[in-house]
Design an enzyme around this catalytic site. Structure first.
Site, mmCIF file in Angstrom:
data_model
loop_
_atom_site.group_PDB
_atom_site.id
_atom_site.type_symbol
_atom_site.label_atom_id
_atom_site.label_comp_id
_atom_site.label_asym_id
_atom_site.label_seq_id
_atom_site.Cartn_x
_atom_site.Cartn_y
_atom_site.Cartn_z
ATOM 1 N N ASP A 172 7.352 50.506 -5.315
ATOM 2 C CA ASP A 172 6.647 49.506 -4.532
ATOM 3 C C ASP A 172 5.875 50.263 -3.445
ATOM 4 O O ASP A 172 6.074 51.458 -3.252
ATOM 5 C CB ASP A 172 7.664 48.530 -3.932
ATOM 6 N N ASP A 174 4.556 48.802 0.293
ATOM 7 C CA ASP A 174 5.030 48.489 1.644
ATOM 8 C C ASP A 174 6.546 48.562 1.739
ATOM 9 O O ASP A 174 7.258 48.041 0.883
ATOM 10 C CB ASP A 174 4.573 47.084 2.054
#
Length: 450
Positions: A172, A174
């Site tokens: 991922d 953030d």
């Protein structure tokens, strides 16, 4: 909702992980039985710690066996094709259910065995879980133990002659590689580990909800990584090209490239015909548009119902729609100040959006993902499970990478509605992290030489 928001976490049923809660319940008995003070008697206290450690270890050994039995049960109960098509052991009951399924009905698929006893003993040596008398084994303790067990599994496979070695690591963005809303700058400590993965011949994909149909935005956010990769003279270009970006969860694929003659480098978009899964190609454009239209109308109704400030705006993209914070001019400070959504508003929006779309016919014919990003809420077409599966197929169409050879690292694994990394559990093994520093720590342990 990014993992930093932990206040009242366990009071919210949609934020609980039933498997972790079940493990916590098993560990509660030895904790309660031995939660006594020995009034400064070091020897008695040490003996108690050793008894607690032994009982905790026995529990994790038993869970380890239940997971092994479930893997064997599921392998008899479903074919590999059904696994790849997203079927879960909950939906296929040809032979009944495994014991772990009966104990934890919401349990998903395990693609590898997990050495939980070994992982607990390692984490206990670092976190002194057994030595605590006032604080029982926590959600975070168990999360770390599960992560460590997954790391230990892949380390073991490296040393086996016919081991299922790691072939794909996905991340991922953030809160996993960088802080929420940040970017991957050249000094980010995760960059050397990503380069080492590529140097070892492991494919690396960044599977992010940020959806852009051009490479420039991704190049800006990942500038530190691509500059470091370009400057690395000990990684062949063929291995550098094993870095990809899957944007919009499963909507846009970009691959790293270098052009020595022009001294250009960055990301180049890959034509969808080269990577879309057959089930994704079968989605009708009409169903996609109707789903996004319906989601947009729902967001507009929620904005009125919740009496949100006018600065809160709704954004429509080609493959997504979302509600995002805004800004207003503050007379007192003479500057623009942020206008944010409250946590309760974010959760109300994402859960309402998820529930309404689940009963909307066009959205049931495709796949969508509703998630709370900590400051905004989005509905994306597709999902991270499809993004990871697409990469598994793209890197090696003749011999696709298996879920047991895949590791997804993310921070959003809450089981319902608000977490888009959760679906990645359908496509491979996972590490549930809570900060970019945790990502660095786990990669260090994964890549360190014994």
């Amino acid at each position: 909702m990014s993992s930093r928001y932990r206040v009242e976490y366990h009071l919210k049923s949609h934020r609980k992980d039933e498997f972790i809660d079940w493990v916590k319940g098993l560990l509660a008995s030895p904790f309660v039985l031995h939660a006594v003070s020995h009034e400064g008697d070091y020897n008695d206290d040490l003996a108690t710690t050793q008894r607690v450690r032994s009982q905790y270890a026995d529990i994790f050994k038993d869970i380890e066996g239940l997971i092994k039995d479930k893997i064997e049960f599921d392998s008899r109960n479903m074919s590999q094709d059904e696994i790849e098509d997203g079927a879960s052991s909950q939906s296929l009951n040809i032979l009944g259910q495994s014991r772990l399924n009966l104990l934890v009905p919401s349990i998903g698929t395990f693609f590898t065995e997990l050495p939980l006893e070994q992982a607990f003993l390692w984490e206990d040596s670092q976190r002194a879980i057994s030595a605590r008398r006032m604080v029982a084994p926590s959600f975070n303790d168990i999360r770390h133990i599960l992560n460590t067990a997954q790391i230990f599994h892949f380390k073991k496979q490296e040393n086996l002659h016919n081991g299922k070695v790691l072939r794909l690591v996905t991340f991922d963005g953030d809160v996993t590689l960088y802080e929420d809303g940040g970017s991957l700058v050249y000094t980010n400590p995760v960059i050397p580990y990503i380069l080492k993965l590529l140097r070892c011949g492991i494919n690396v994909g960044i599977v992010t909800a940020a959806g852009y149909d051009e490479a420039g935005t991704y190049e800006n956010r990942l500038k530190g990584l691509i500059v470091a990769l370009h400057d690395s003279t000990d990684i062949p270009v063929s291995q550098k090209q094993n870095l990809t970006i899957m944007g919009g969860e499963s909507s846009y694929l970009f691959r790293y490239y270098e052009d020595p003659e022009e001294d250009n480098f960055g990301f180049r978009q890959i034509d969808k015909e080269e990577w879309l899964l057959p089930r994704m190609k079968a989605w009708s454009l009409e169903d996609v548009e109707k789903t996004l239209d319906f989601a947009e109308r729902t967001l507009n109704r929620l904005r009125k119902r919740l009496n949100l400030p006018s600065e809160i705006s709704i954004i429509r993209k080609v493959r997504a729609v979302g509600i995002v914070p805004g800004e207003r001019y503050d007379e007192a400070s003479k500057r623009q100040v942020p206008v944010k959504l409250d946590r309760e508003q974010l959760e109300e929006i994402v859960l309402t959006l998820q529930n309404t779309l689940e009963s909307f016919a066009p959205s049931r014919r495709i796949q969508f993902s509703c998630f709370d990003g900590g400051s905004d809420v989005w509905c994306d077409i597709g999902g991270k499970d499809l993004g990871v599966r697409s990469l598994q197929q793209f890197y090696n169409p003749e011999s696709p990478i298996q879920p047991s050879e895949t590791l997804h690292v993310g921070d959003q694994f809450a089981p319902v509605g608000s977490a888009n990394d959760f679906k990645a559990r359908l496509a491979g093994c996972t590490l549930w992290i809570a900060s970019p520093q945790e990502t660095v720590n786990y990669l260090h342990r994964l890549l360190e030489t014994d």
